[in-house]
Design a protein around this motif. Structure first.
Motif, PDB file in Angstrom:
ATOM      1  N   ASP A  58      38.843  42.438  41.618  1.00 11.12           N
ATOM      2  CA  ASP A  58      39.042  43.859  41.920  1.00 11.12           C
ATOM      3  C   ASP A  58      39.237  44.616  40.607  1.00 11.12           C
ATOM      4  OD1 ASP A  58      39.803  46.338  42.815  1.00 11.12           O
ATOM      5  OD2 ASP A  58      41.484  45.640  44.044  1.00 11.12           O
ATOM      6  N   VAL A  59      38.183  45.286  40.156  1.00 13.89           N
ATOM      7  CA  VAL A  59      38.230  46.016  38.886  1.00 13.89           C
ATOM      8  C   VAL A  59      38.487  47.493  39.173  1.00 13.89           C
ATOM      9  CG1 VAL A  59      37.048  46.502  36.711  1.00 13.89           C
ATOM     10  CG2 VAL A  59      36.538  44.381  37.957  1.00 13.89           C
ATOM     11  N   GLY A  60      39.516  48.035  38.541  1.00 14.83           N
ATOM     12  CA  GLY A  60      39.991  49.367  38.889  1.00 14.83           C
ATOM     13  C   GLY A  60      40.895  49.247  40.100  1.00 14.83           C
ATOM     14  N   ALA A  61      41.818  48.276  40.012  1.00 14.89           N
ATOM     15  CA  ALA A  61      42.598  47.855  41.175  1.00 14.89           C
ATOM     16  C   ALA A  61      43.727  48.808  41.540  1.00 14.89           C
ATOM     17  CB  ALA A  61      43.176  46.458  40.919  1.00 14.89           C
ATOM     18  N   SER A  62      44.094  49.720  40.654  1.00 13.16           N
ATOM     19  CA  SER A  62      45.295  50.557  40.803  1.00 13.16           C
ATOM     20  C   SER A  62      46.484  49.662  41.160  1.00 13.16           C
ATOM     21  CB  SER A  62      45.070  51.710  41.791  1.00 13.16           C
ATOM     22  OG  SER A  62      44.863  51.251  43.091  1.00 13.16           O
ATOM     23  N   ASP A  63      47.177  49.905  42.278  1.00 12.44           N
ATOM     24  CA  ASP A  63      48.354  49.092  42.624  1.00 12.44           C
ATOM     25  C   ASP A  63      48.027  47.969  43.604  1.00 12.44           C
ATOM     26  OD1 ASP A  63      47.862  50.529  44.900  1.00 12.44           O
ATOM     27  OD2 ASP A  63      49.868  51.415  45.056  1.00 12.44           O
ATOM     28  N   GLY A  64      46.728  47.729  43.830  1.00 13.27           N
ATOM     29  CA  GLY A  64      46.303  46.653  44.725  1.00 13.27           C
ATOM     30  C   GLY A  64      45.979  47.094  46.130  1.00 13.27           C
ATOM     31  N   ASN A  78      41.056  33.522  46.248  1.00 14.03           N
ATOM     32  CA  ASN A  78      41.833  33.870  45.059  1.00 14.03           C
ATOM     33  C   ASN A  78      41.554  35.329  44.719  1.00 14.03           C
ATOM     34  OD1 ASN A  78      42.827  31.137  44.428  1.00 14.03           O
ATOM     35  ND2 ASN A  78      40.661  30.691  44.082  1.00 14.03           N
ATOM     36  N   TYR A  79      42.566  36.024  44.230  1.00 15.10           N
ATOM     37  CA  TYR A  79      42.418  37.444  43.889  1.00 15.10           C
ATOM     38  C   TYR A  79      42.804  37.665  42.427  1.00 15.10           C
ATOM     39  CZ  TYR A  79      41.642  38.862  48.713  1.00 15.10           C
ATOM     40  OH  TYR A  79      41.098  39.025  49.969  1.00 15.10           O
ATOM     41  N   LEU A  80      41.904  38.320  41.686  1.00 12.60           N
ATOM     42  CA  LEU A  80      42.196  38.751  40.322  1.00 12.60           C
ATOM     43  C   LEU A  80      42.047  40.263  40.267  1.00 12.60           C
ATOM     44  CD1 LEU A  80      42.856  38.155  37.364  1.00 12.60           C
ATOM     45  CD2 LEU A  80      40.392  37.909  36.955  1.00 12.60           C
ATOM     46  N   LEU A  81      43.149  40.958  40.026  1.00  8.56           N
ATOM     47  CA  LEU A  81      43.164  42.413  39.966  1.00  8.56           C
ATOM     48  C   LEU A  81      43.176  42.852  38.508  1.00  8.56           C
ATOM     49  CD1 LEU A  81      44.288  41.545  42.808  1.00  8.56           C
ATOM     50  CD2 LEU A  81      45.501  43.736  42.834  1.00  8.56           C
ATOM     51  N   LEU A  92      51.339  46.251  41.010  1.00  3.79           N
ATOM     52  CA  LEU A  92      50.625  44.991  40.806  1.00  3.79           C
ATOM     53  C   LEU A  92      51.590  43.801  40.825  1.00  3.79           C
ATOM     54  CD1 LEU A  92      48.167  46.198  38.021  1.00  3.79           C
ATOM     55  CD2 LEU A  92      47.550  45.548  40.366  1.00  3.79           C
ATOM     56  N   LYS A  93      52.760  43.978  40.236  1.00  4.40           N
ATOM     57  CA  LYS A  93      53.778  42.921  40.261  1.00  4.40           C
ATOM     58  C   LYS A  93      54.189  42.618  41.702  1.00  4.40           C
ATOM     59  CE  LYS A  93      55.997  43.477  35.736  1.00  4.40           C
ATOM     60  NZ  LYS A  93      57.216  43.944  35.032  1.00  4.40           N
ATOM     61  N   LYS A  94      54.376  43.666  42.483  1.00  2.00           N
ATOM     62  CA  LYS A  94      54.759  43.509  43.877  1.00  2.00           C
ATOM     63  C   LYS A  94      53.669  42.765  44.647  1.00  2.00           C
ATOM     64  CE  LYS A  94      56.169  46.180  47.940  1.00  2.00           C
ATOM     65  NZ  LYS A  94      56.380  47.543  48.504  1.00  2.00           N
ATOM     66  N   PHE A  95      52.418  43.115  44.371  1.00  2.00           N
ATOM     67  CA  PHE A  95      51.291  42.466  45.039  1.00  2.00           C
ATOM     68  C   PHE A  95      51.279  40.972  44.710  1.00  2.00           C
ATOM     69  CE2 PHE A  95      46.917  41.107  45.609  1.00  2.00           C
ATOM     70  CZ  PHE A  95      46.521  41.776  46.757  1.00  2.00           C
ATOM     71  N   LYS A  96      51.455  40.638  43.437  1.00  2.00           N
ATOM     72  CA  LYS A  96      51.454  39.240  43.001  1.00  2.00           C
ATOM     73  C   LYS A  96      52.605  38.454  43.640  1.00  2.00           C
ATOM     74  CE  LYS A  96      51.618  36.292  38.891  1.00  2.00           C
ATOM     75  NZ  LYS A  96      51.659  36.239  37.422  1.00  2.00           N
ATOM     76  N   ASN A 101      48.292  33.696  45.987  1.00  2.00           N
ATOM     77  CA  ASN A 101      46.909  33.448  45.576  1.00  2.00           C
ATOM     78  C   ASN A 101      46.322  34.614  44.785  1.00  2.00           C
ATOM     79  OD1 ASN A 101      47.144  34.950  47.983  1.00  2.00           O
ATOM     80  ND2 ASN A 101      45.074  34.417  48.644  1.00  2.00           N
ATOM     81  N   SER A 102      47.204  35.407  44.143  1.00  2.38           N
ATOM     82  CA  SER A 102      46.735  36.568  43.374  1.00  2.38           C
ATOM     83  C   SER A 102      47.368  36.611  41.991  1.00  2.38           C
ATOM     84  CB  SER A 102      47.063  37.867  44.123  1.00  2.38           C
ATOM     85  OG  SER A 102      48.462  38.134  44.074  1.00  2.38           O
ATOM     86  N   ASP A 103      46.686  37.324  41.099  1.00  5.28           N
ATOM     87  CA  ASP A 103      47.217  37.608  39.767  1.00  5.28           C
ATOM     88  C   ASP A 103      46.570  38.896  39.277  1.00  5.28           C
ATOM     89  OD1 ASP A 103      48.712  37.383  37.493  1.00  5.28           O
ATOM     90  OD2 ASP A 103      47.833  35.495  36.811  1.00  5.28           O
ATOM     91  N   TYR A 104      47.098  39.441  38.203  1.00  7.14           N
ATOM     92  CA  TYR A 104      46.528  40.692  37.681  1.00  7.14           C
ATOM     93  C   TYR A 104      46.475  40.651  36.161  1.00  7.14           C
ATOM     94  CZ  TYR A 104      51.291  42.193  36.483  1.00  7.14           C
ATOM     95  OH  TYR A 104      52.559  42.290  35.942  1.00  7.14           O
TER      96      TYR A 104
END
Length: 251
Positions: A58-64, A78-81, A92-96, A101-104
Motif C-alpha cells: 500500500d503506497v501512499g498508505a496514510s494511516d492505513g 502480508n501487508y507493507l504500508l 500506522l503504529k496502531k495498524f501494526k 501480519n503488517s508493517d510500515y
C-alpha cells in the motif's frame, strides 16, 4: 361491442397485409448495480474471478485506512504500508499493533533508495518529486519497492496499490521485479495533467500495457470542484494474459 371492433380492425389490416400484435412492456434494467463502482465491490469481483494475493503493498498508505478495508478480503496476506508523511505515524503504529501480519515504512517510494523532495502541504495529498518543489518542500527518505520486498522476504503474488498523485512512473520503475509477480495493480489515475511529469489515465493505460497489464475495473470516480468535470478514478490492472481477456463477448 368492443370485441367486434377489435375483430373488424384486425380483419381490415389483414386485408392490406398487416397484422396487429399487443405491445409488450419493456422492462428498463440497469446494466450495473448502483454500488458496482466501489472499491471493495471491484476487489470482491476480482476474487470471484480467481484472484490470489500473498502480499499487499500500500503506497501512499496514510494511516492505513485503505489497507484496513482490504484486510476484510485478504485477512491472511502480508501487508507493507509505505507512507512519506510523518503525521500519519501514530495511525500506522496502531495498524501494526492491531495486525501482526503488517508493517510500515516511513518513506516515499521511487526508483532507488536515498532522499527525495516532497510537498508536505496537504496531509492527504502529498507529492514526491525528483526536483525541488516551490511550495512546502521537505526532503524525505525514498525506497525502491523491489529492494524493500527483497529485504523483508515478502513473496507474491502481489497486490500493489498506488495513491501517489502523479508520481507513479518512478515508483513502478523501482518495482519492475515486483510487478512481474503482481496479480493486481490499483492506481489512482487522473483525467488532467496534475504535474509536469505525470501521466493521465489513458497514458497510464498505455504505459501499463507495455509492461504487460490491462485494465479490468474502474472505481471511485470523482469530479473536480472547479467545473464538475471528471477528475480521477482508481483503475485496476491485471496481467494482459489473464483468462478474462481470452473471452470477448458480452454474455
Amino acid at each position: 361491442m368492443v370485441k367486434k371492433i377489435k375483430n373488424f380492425t384486425k380483419c381490415f389490416f389483414n386485408f392490406f397485409g398487416y397484422s396487429i400484435h399487443k405491445k409488450r412492456k419493456i422492462q428498463k434494467k440497469s446494466a450495473l448495480d448502483e454500488n458496482a463502482f466501489i472499491m471493495y465491490k471491484a476487489i470482491e469481483r476480482c476474487v470471484e474471478r480467481g484472484l490470489k494475493i500473498n502480499t499487499v503493498i500500500d503506497v501512499g498508505a496514510s494511516d492505513g485506512i485503505w489497507s484496513r478495508a482490504c484486510m476484510k478480503t485478504f485477512p491472511d496476506a502480508n501487508y507493507l504500508l509505505i507512507e512519506a508523511q510523518t503525521n500519519h505515524e501514530n495511525g500506522l503504529k496502531k495498524f501494526k499493533q492491531e495486525f501482526e501480519n503488517s508493517d510500515y515504512v516511513l518513506a516515499a517510494a521511487g526508483k532507488k533508495e536515498g532522499m527525495i523532495y516532497f510537498n508536505n502541504e496537504n496531509p492527504l495529498g502529498g507529492l514526491a518529486s525528483e526536483t525541488k518543489l516551490t511550495n512546502d518542500c521537505i526532503e524525505v527518505p525514498v525506497i525502491a519497492i523491489d529492494e524493500e520486498l527483497k529485504r523483508r522476504k515478502l513473496k507474491g503474488p502481489y497486490l500493489l496499490k498506488l495513491d501517489t498523485h502523479g508520481f507513479e512512473v518512478p515508483i513502478i520503475e523501482g518495482a519492475k521485479k515486483t510487478i512481474k509477480a503482481a496479480s493486481l495493480i490499483i492506481i489512482e489515475t487522473y483525467n488532467y495533467k496534475i504535474t509536469n511529469d505525470s501521466l493521465r489515465y489513458w497514458e497510464i493505460c498505455s504505459y501499463m500495457e507495455k509492461l504487460g497489464f490491462s485494465p479490468i475495473e474502474m472505481v471511485d470516480f470523482m469530479q473536480r470542484k472547479y467545473d464538475n468535470s471528471f477528475w480521477q478514478m482508481d483503475t485496476f490492472f491485471i496481467p494482459s494474459n489473464s483468462k478474462e481477456f481470452s473471452y470477448n463477448s458480452y454474455t
